[in-house]
Design a protein around this motif. Structure first.
Motif, PDB file in Angstrom:
ATOM      1  N   ARG A 141      36.869 -41.716  26.176  1.00 50.52           N
ATOM      2  CA  ARG A 141      36.351 -41.340  27.493  1.00 50.52           C
ATOM      3  C   ARG A 141      35.495 -42.459  28.073  1.00 50.52           C
ATOM      4  NH1 ARG A 141      31.942 -38.950  29.973  1.00 50.52           N
ATOM      5  NH2 ARG A 141      30.717 -39.119  28.054  1.00 50.52           N
ATOM      6  N   LEU A 142      34.611 -43.002  27.263  1.00 47.77           N
ATOM      7  CA  LEU A 142      33.797 -44.141  27.669  1.00 47.77           C
ATOM      8  C   LEU A 142      34.512 -45.436  27.320  1.00 47.77           C
ATOM      9  CD1 LEU A 142      30.326 -42.890  26.401  1.00 47.77           C
ATOM     10  CD2 LEU A 142      30.977 -43.171  28.796  1.00 47.77           C
ATOM     11  N   CYS A 143      34.172 -46.493  28.028  1.00 48.92           N
ATOM     12  CA  CYS A 143      34.751 -47.805  27.744  1.00 48.92           C
ATOM     13  C   CYS A 143      34.497 -48.216  26.297  1.00 48.92           C
ATOM     14  CB  CYS A 143      34.130 -48.830  28.688  1.00 48.92           C
ATOM     15  SG  CYS A 143      34.302 -50.539  28.163  1.00 48.92           S
ATOM     16  N   ASN A 144      35.491 -48.845  25.698  1.00 48.38           N
ATOM     17  CA  ASN A 144      35.319 -49.414  24.356  1.00 48.38           C
ATOM     18  C   ASN A 144      34.644 -50.778  24.498  1.00 48.38           C
ATOM     19  OD1 ASN A 144      35.482 -50.536  21.818  1.00 48.38           O
ATOM     20  ND2 ASN A 144      37.659 -50.138  21.531  1.00 48.38           N
ATOM     21  N   ASP A 145      33.318 -50.779  24.445  1.00 44.03           N
ATOM     22  CA  ASP A 145      32.576 -52.040  24.505  1.00 44.03           C
ATOM     23  C   ASP A 145      32.006 -52.397  23.137  1.00 44.03           C
ATOM     24  OD1 ASP A 145      30.743 -50.007  24.438  1.00 44.03           O
ATOM     25  OD2 ASP A 145      29.397 -50.877  25.933  1.00 44.03           O
ATOM     26  N   LEU A 146      32.544 -51.754  22.087  1.00 42.94           N
ATOM     27  CA  LEU A 146      32.098 -52.041  20.723  1.00 42.94           C
ATOM     28  C   LEU A 146      32.938 -53.143  20.085  1.00 42.94           C
ATOM     29  CD1 LEU A 146      31.510 -48.385  19.459  1.00 42.94           C
ATOM     30  CD2 LEU A 146      29.825 -49.989  20.399  1.00 42.94           C
ATOM     31  N   ASP A 147      34.259 -53.082  20.275  1.00 45.06           N
ATOM     32  CA  ASP A 147      35.143 -54.108  19.726  1.00 45.06           C
ATOM     33  C   ASP A 147      35.134 -55.329  20.644  1.00 45.06           C
ATOM     34  OD1 ASP A 147      35.938 -52.456  17.596  1.00 45.06           O
ATOM     35  OD2 ASP A 147      37.450 -51.483  18.856  1.00 45.06           O
ATOM     36  N   PRO A 148      35.076 -56.537  20.088  1.00 41.84           N
ATOM     37  CA  PRO A 148      34.982 -57.742  20.925  1.00 41.84           C
ATOM     38  C   PRO A 148      36.320 -58.123  21.548  1.00 41.84           C
ATOM     39  CG  PRO A 148      35.084 -58.351  18.617  1.00 41.84           C
ATOM     40  CD  PRO A 148      34.999 -56.845  18.648  1.00 41.84           C
ATOM     41  N   ASN A 149      36.248 -58.929  22.581  1.00 41.88           N
ATOM     42  CA  ASN A 149      37.452 -59.520  23.167  1.00 41.88           C
ATOM     43  C   ASN A 149      38.099 -60.409  22.102  1.00 41.88           C
ATOM     44  OD1 ASN A 149      39.289 -61.249  24.555  1.00 41.88           O
ATOM     45  ND2 ASN A 149      38.143 -61.019  26.459  1.00 41.88           N
ATOM     46  N   PRO A 150      39.355 -60.143  21.720  1.00 42.94           N
ATOM     47  CA  PRO A 150      39.982 -60.935  20.653  1.00 42.94           C
ATOM     48  C   PRO A 150      40.215 -62.396  21.026  1.00 42.94           C
ATOM     49  CG  PRO A 150      41.580 -59.465  21.668  1.00 42.94           C
ATOM     50  CD  PRO A 150      40.243 -59.087  22.219  1.00 42.94           C
ATOM     51  N   TRP A 151      40.073 -62.734  22.302  1.00 35.40           N
ATOM     52  CA  TRP A 151      40.228 -64.128  22.736  1.00 35.40           C
ATOM     53  C   TRP A 151      38.876 -64.827  22.882  1.00 35.40           C
ATOM     54  CZ3 TRP A 151      44.518 -64.622  27.029  1.00 35.40           C
ATOM     55  CH2 TRP A 151      45.724 -64.095  26.524  1.00 35.40           C
ATOM     56  N   LYS A 152      37.849 -64.267  22.301  1.00 35.00           N
ATOM     57  CA  LYS A 152      36.491 -64.787  22.465  1.00 35.00           C
ATOM     58  C   LYS A 152      36.411 -66.287  22.162  1.00 35.00           C
ATOM     59  CE  LYS A 152      31.743 -63.847  20.846  1.00 35.00           C
ATOM     60  NZ  LYS A 152      31.432 -65.109  20.134  1.00 35.00           N
ATOM     61  N   THR A 153      37.038 -66.719  21.073  1.00 31.26           N
ATOM     62  CA  THR A 153      36.976 -68.133  20.682  1.00 31.26           C
ATOM     63  C   THR A 153      37.582 -69.029  21.749  1.00 31.26           C
ATOM     64  OG1 THR A 153      37.115 -67.535  18.348  1.00 31.26           O
ATOM     65  CG2 THR A 153      37.645 -69.807  18.934  1.00 31.26           C
ATOM     66  N   ARG A 154      38.748 -68.634  22.260  1.00 29.83           N
ATOM     67  CA  ARG A 154      39.420 -69.461  23.260  1.00 29.83           C
ATOM     68  C   ARG A 154      38.620 -69.505  24.564  1.00 29.83           C
ATOM     69  NH1 ARG A 154      41.379 -71.604  20.687  1.00 29.83           N
ATOM     70  NH2 ARG A 154      43.365 -70.778  19.959  1.00 29.83           N
ATOM     71  N   PRO A 172      34.166 -51.267  32.845  1.00 29.21           N
ATOM     72  CA  PRO A 172      32.738 -51.410  32.577  1.00 29.21           C
ATOM     73  C   PRO A 172      32.188 -50.241  31.761  1.00 29.21           C
ATOM     74  CG  PRO A 172      33.210 -51.937  34.855  1.00 29.21           C
ATOM     75  CD  PRO A 172      34.462 -51.339  34.285  1.00 29.21           C
ATOM     76  N   PRO A 173      31.125 -50.478  30.996  1.00 31.46           N
ATOM     77  CA  PRO A 173      30.566 -49.424  30.147  1.00 31.46           C
ATOM     78  C   PRO A 173      29.739 -48.418  30.938  1.00 31.46           C
ATOM     79  CG  PRO A 173      29.279 -51.424  29.931  1.00 31.46           C
ATOM     80  CD  PRO A 173      30.448 -51.769  30.812  1.00 31.46           C
ATOM     81  N   GLY A 174      29.455 -47.285  30.295  1.00 28.62           N
ATOM     82  CA  GLY A 174      28.563 -46.297  30.891  1.00 28.62           C
ATOM     83  C   GLY A 174      29.286 -45.150  31.560  1.00 28.62           C
ATOM     84  N   GLU A 175      28.512 -44.131  31.929  1.00 29.13           N
ATOM     85  CA  GLU A 175      29.064 -42.912  32.507  1.00 29.13           C
ATOM     86  C   GLU A 175      29.735 -43.137  33.858  1.00 29.13           C
ATOM     87  OE1 GLU A 175      29.534 -39.913  31.475  1.00 29.13           O
ATOM     88  OE2 GLU A 175      28.572 -40.097  29.519  1.00 29.13           O
ATOM     89  N   GLU A 176      29.245 -44.114  34.621  1.00 31.28           N
ATOM     90  CA  GLU A 176      29.812 -44.307  35.957  1.00 31.28           C
ATOM     91  C   GLU A 176      31.281 -44.718  35.911  1.00 31.28           C
ATOM     92  OE1 GLU A 176      27.400 -46.895  38.249  1.00 31.28           O
ATOM     93  OE2 GLU A 176      25.858 -45.378  38.609  1.00 31.28           O
ATOM     94  N   TRP A 177      31.722 -45.292  34.784  1.00 31.55           N
ATOM     95  CA  TRP A 177      33.119 -45.701  34.646  1.00 31.55           C
ATOM     96  C   TRP A 177      33.833 -44.901  33.559  1.00 31.55           C
ATOM     97  CZ3 TRP A 177      35.758 -49.361  37.595  1.00 31.55           C
ATOM     98  CH2 TRP A 177      34.976 -50.020  38.553  1.00 31.55           C
ATOM     99  N   ALA A 178      33.231 -43.804  33.126  1.00 27.54           N
ATOM    100  CA  ALA A 178      33.882 -42.946  32.137  1.00 27.54           C
ATOM    101  C   ALA A 178      35.064 -42.219  32.777  1.00 27.54           C
ATOM    102  CB  ALA A 178      32.881 -41.934  31.587  1.00 27.54           C
ATOM    103  N   HIS A 179      36.062 -41.890  31.964  1.00 24.55           N
ATOM    104  CA  HIS A 179      37.197 -41.118  32.473  1.00 24.55           C
ATOM    105  C   HIS A 179      36.719 -39.719  32.850  1.00 24.55           C
ATOM    106  CE1 HIS A 179      40.287 -44.054  31.741  1.00 24.55           C
ATOM    107  NE2 HIS A 179      40.017 -44.140  30.458  1.00 24.55           N
TER     108      HIS A 179
END
Length: 372
Positions: A141-154, A172-179
């Motif tokens: 329901r909320l954005c997955n902001d726990l797992d990192p962008n897998p392209w972080k290094t690049r 974006p994270p938070g309730e305002e962008w929750a499903h």
């Protein structure tokens, strides 16, 4: 709004390559509430030659070659390479094909493949293998902001600095962008695609075609059983290159971007009353100038004519960056869901149930459309 002083506003600001909501102070000085706010895609050009939107066009056509005239780009007409009218069969749509939501979400999936440098898209075989996996991680329901962008290094190589708090999901994270109303409209079916540079179709979606290359004009001997009108494309899209005629050159991955990175163009078959989870990955080059002078590597996807919640509507500034995905949830409801035919008793408001019957749904039947 006061004409002087400071007024708090909520803005979307890109930090590195992740969009995050922040509270900012904006100097009031006129009637425009957006005056003084930073550009919504600030940060999208970081690491480029100038760090501004000029970078997105630095590989464009030199002004000395612009011809003017009626073509919007100001360039000359595209060369035809000797192709003649009506000598190439038009490609039919290729269905994405939805699947039931998974019972479980594998923790050992191959990660979203990273390109070899900031100017490239991922390897086409790695992309194919990635798309053939079961969806993971689980939509939330909320954005997955726990797992990192897998392209972080690049991305860090491109911008020349470490990134903090990257996220795999571009919402974006938070309730305002929750499903919204997530429990009321849980996803029933899903599909995944990537926006990628031009690559050869490997036939991954052949088995997802409802006609199965066995019905009507798609059956053997039918007009569309051969997908391109020439051997060896009987009942398959495998091997189709990104070009519009055999005489024309195969397109470069930086020159043409499509769903899956392939042709034929894609089609989603959906049913009213069956909520869809669409996971859209951004596999475009990290460098915003790697585009032959046209377009930008940030994406937003709009399901036209759908009655969808704002966070899944794909409006102009709701974009996400290379390496990220965005989970769009489309309830597939009729207008008037909360106010008209609320008992779902009108037999005219419904959709096929897959067993020869009709699944009646709430809403105004007059809003039913066969194509969105």
């Amino acid at each position: 709004m006061p004409s002087h002083g400071w007024t708090p506003y909520l803005a979307l600001l890109s930090a590195g390559l992740i969009a995050i909501p922040i509270a900012t102070a904006v100097s009031g000085g006129g009637d425009d509430p957006l005056e003084g706010l930073p550009p919504a895609n600030e940060g999208a050009f970081e690491g480029g030659t100038s760090g501004t939107d000029h970078d997105a066009g630095e590989e464009g056509i030199p002004e000395s070659l612009l011809l003017g005239g009626d073509i919007p780009t100001g360039g000359g007409a595209s060369p035809l390479f000797g192709a003649q009218p009506f000598t190439q069969q038009m490609l039919r749509f290729e269905e994405f094909g939805t699947e039931p939501m998974p019972d479980s979400y594998p923790l050992d999936n191959t990660p979203f493949p990273m390109p070899i440098d900031s100017h490239s898209c991922p390897d086409e075989n790695e992309l194919e293998n990635f798309l053939n996996q079961t969806m993971s991680p689980e939509p939330t329901r909320l954005c997955n902001d726990l797992d990192p962008n897998p392209w972080k290094t690049r991305i860090e190589e491109m911008v020349g600095r470490p990134l903090n708090n990257t996220a795999c999901e571009g919402r974006p994270p938070g309730e305002e962008w929750a499903h919204q109303r997530w429990a009321e409209f849980p996803p029933e079916v899903c599909y995944t695609t990537v926006q990628a540079g031009a690559r050869k179709n490997q036939g991954m979606r052949d088995s997802h075609q409802m006609h199965g290359y066995a019905v009507g004009e798609f059956a053997e001997g039918g007009l569309y059983h051969n997908t391109v009108g020439a051997p060896p494309f009987e009942g398959t899209s495998s091997g189709i290159d990104i070009r519009f005629h055999p005489n024309m050159p195969i397109q470069d991955e930086r020159a043409l971007w499509t769903f899956d990175g392939t042709l034929p163009p894609k089609l989603l078959m959906a049913r009213y009353g069956e909520t869809i989870l669409f996971r859209h990955y951004n596999a475009l080059p990290v460098d915003p100038s790697s585009n032959y002078g046209f377009g930008l590597h940030t994406l937003t996807t709009h399901e036209h004519n759908g009655h969808n919640p704002a966070e899944s509507d794909g409006f102009m500034q709701s974009f996400f960056f290379p390496g990220q995905y965005y989970d769009y949830r489309w309830p597939m409801i009729l207008a008037g869901h909360d106010s008209i035919n609320t008992e779902a008793s009108d037999p005219r408001a419904g959709a096929p149930d897959g067993d020869g019957g009709i699944r009646k749904i709430r809403g105004d039947y007059r809003e039913t459309m066969s194509t969105h």
